[in-house]
Design a protein around this motif. Structure first.
Motif, PDB file in Angstrom:
ATOM      1  N   PHE A 140       0.791  -1.228   0.000  1.00  0.00           N
ATOM      2  CA  PHE A 140       0.000   0.000   0.000  1.00  0.00           C
ATOM      3  C   PHE A 140       0.829   1.287   0.000  1.00  0.00           C
ATOM      4  CE2 PHE A 140      -2.926  -3.170   1.854  1.00  0.00           C
ATOM      5  CZ  PHE A 140      -3.945  -3.077   0.922  1.00  0.00           C
ATOM      6  N   GLY A 141       2.131   1.194   0.182  1.00  0.00           N
ATOM      7  CA  GLY A 141       2.983   2.376   0.113  1.00  0.00           C
ATOM      8  C   GLY A 141       2.855   3.320   1.300  1.00  0.00           C
ATOM      9  N   ASP A 149      -8.363  -4.408  -1.357  1.00  0.00           N
ATOM     10  CA  ASP A 149      -7.956  -3.619  -2.515  1.00  0.00           C
ATOM     11  C   ASP A 149      -7.662  -2.202  -2.014  1.00  0.00           C
ATOM     12  OD1 ASP A 149     -10.409  -1.894  -2.690  1.00  0.00           O
ATOM     13  OD2 ASP A 149     -11.372  -3.791  -3.192  1.00  0.00           O
ATOM     14  N   ARG A 150      -7.094  -1.370  -2.844  1.00  0.00           N
ATOM     15  CA  ARG A 150      -6.673  -0.023  -2.417  1.00  0.00           C
ATOM     16  C   ARG A 150      -7.843   0.830  -1.920  1.00  0.00           C
ATOM     17  NH1 ARG A 150      -1.548   1.255  -2.916  1.00  0.00           N
ATOM     18  NH2 ARG A 150      -0.210  -0.005  -4.239  1.00  0.00           N
ATOM     19  N   ARG A 151      -8.969   0.779  -2.595  1.00  0.00           N
ATOM     20  CA  ARG A 151     -10.125   1.587  -2.204  1.00  0.00           C
ATOM     21  C   ARG A 151     -10.653   1.165  -0.831  1.00  0.00           C
ATOM     22  NH1 ARG A 151     -14.742   1.769  -6.316  1.00  0.00           N
ATOM     23  NH2 ARG A 151     -13.727   3.643  -7.065  1.00  0.00           N
ATOM     24  N   THR A 152     -10.781  -0.136  -0.631  1.00  0.00           N
ATOM     25  CA  THR A 152     -11.253  -0.642   0.655  1.00  0.00           C
ATOM     26  C   THR A 152     -10.285  -0.263   1.760  1.00  0.00           C
ATOM     27  OG1 THR A 152     -12.383  -2.489  -0.420  1.00  0.00           O
ATOM     28  CG2 THR A 152     -11.893  -2.737   1.934  1.00  0.00           C
ATOM     29  N   GLU A 153      -9.007  -0.436   1.497  1.00  0.00           N
ATOM     30  CA  GLU A 153      -8.010  -0.125   2.519  1.00  0.00           C
ATOM     31  C   GLU A 153      -7.984   1.369   2.832  1.00  0.00           C
ATOM     32  OE1 GLU A 153      -5.333  -0.715   5.544  1.00  0.00           O
ATOM     33  OE2 GLU A 153      -6.745  -2.067   4.559  1.00  0.00           O
ATOM     34  N   VAL A 192     -10.686   1.947   5.269  1.00  0.00           N
ATOM     35  CA  VAL A 192     -10.334   1.397   6.584  1.00  0.00           C
ATOM     36  C   VAL A 192      -9.351   2.322   7.294  1.00  0.00           C
ATOM     37  CG1 VAL A 192      -9.206  -0.524   7.793  1.00  0.00           C
ATOM     38  CG2 VAL A 192     -10.809  -0.995   5.933  1.00  0.00           C
ATOM     39  N   VAL A 193      -8.359   2.809   6.582  1.00  0.00           N
ATOM     40  CA  VAL A 193      -7.361   3.705   7.182  1.00  0.00           C
ATOM     41  C   VAL A 193      -8.030   4.977   7.684  1.00  0.00           C
ATOM     42  CG1 VAL A 193      -5.346   5.167   6.687  1.00  0.00           C
ATOM     43  CG2 VAL A 193      -5.395   2.782   5.919  1.00  0.00           C
ATOM     44  N   GLU A 194      -8.928   5.543   6.902  1.00  0.00           N
ATOM     45  CA  GLU A 194      -9.620   6.752   7.357  1.00  0.00           C
ATOM     46  C   GLU A 194     -10.430   6.468   8.615  1.00  0.00           C
ATOM     47  OE1 GLU A 194     -12.745  10.228   6.059  1.00  0.00           O
ATOM     48  OE2 GLU A 194     -11.798   9.059   4.476  1.00  0.00           O
ATOM     49  N   HIS A 195     -11.116   5.339   8.646  1.00  0.00           N
ATOM     50  CA  HIS A 195     -11.874   4.950   9.834  1.00  0.00           C
ATOM     51  C   HIS A 195     -10.949   4.818  11.048  1.00  0.00           C
ATOM     52  CE1 HIS A 195     -14.851   2.902  12.310  1.00  0.00           C
ATOM     53  NE2 HIS A 195     -13.920   2.006  12.560  1.00  0.00           N
TER      54      HIS A 195
END
Length: 180
Positions: free
Chosen positions: A127-128, A154-158, A161-164
């Motif tokens: 994910f960088g 996938d990138r969008r899901t992650e 999740v990160v924002e949450h």
């Protein structure tokens, strides 16, 4: 009886934090909030909801302010978070928050330390960015389980999740508790 005491203690900390944010001059309240989530647009939005009636209304503002965060805002916010399982450098407020939050993630077991290190590197390669999770209230097994699971996102899901997770961390930092 002990859990009732802890719940009352958490509510008292939350009330004190809410009162502090309500009574602080705007610049001080902004400083406090920026230590929770270093995103100026988010800080401004949360401040617009003052005064907070209670801990619940503060948590609501934290959760919904400046939604969604931009990729640049997330990148900025992640910059102050150490890798999970690694102790932060320095002794500033942000480092103290991170140390406290990660205190339940015991890395004294070599296999846990190895799995976290390997998982962090795999996540960063995929994910960088640094793997971010609200560590407060979670032990190493829960963190490792989430890390393993999220590597399949996938990138969008992650990104969601990160924002949450950023908002959960902000709520814990602002109120001093995990909430309900």
């Amino acid at each position: 009886m002990e859990s009732t005491f802890r719940n009352a203690e958490s509510q008292a900390r939350g009330l004190a934090a809410t009162t502090e944010l309500n009574e602080a001059p705007e610049s001080e309240a902004a400083r406090i909030l920026s230590l929770c989530l270093d995103v100026p647009r988010w800080v401004d939005e949360v401040l617009r909801h003052r005064p907070f009636a209670d801990d619940r209304s503060l948590r609501h503002a934290i959760t919904h302010a400046a939604s969604p965060l931009t990729a640049d805002e997330v990148h900025r916010a992640l910059a102050v978070h150490p890798r999970i399982g690694e102790r932060p450098e320095g002794d500033d407020a942000s480092a103290r928050h991170a140390s406290t939050e990660q205190s339940g993630v015991d890395v004294s077991d070599e296999s846990v330390e190895h799995r976290l290190r390997a998982g962090n590197l795999a996540y960063e390669k995929r994910f960088g960015q640094v793997f971010l999770i609200r560590a407060a209230g979670r032990d190493a097994d829960a963190v490792l389980s989430a890390l393993d699971s999220r590597l399949g996102n996938d990138r969008r899901t992650e990104a969601a999740v990160v924002e949450h997770e950023l908002r959960e961390i902000a709520a814990v930092r602002a109120t001093g508790s995990l909430g309900e």
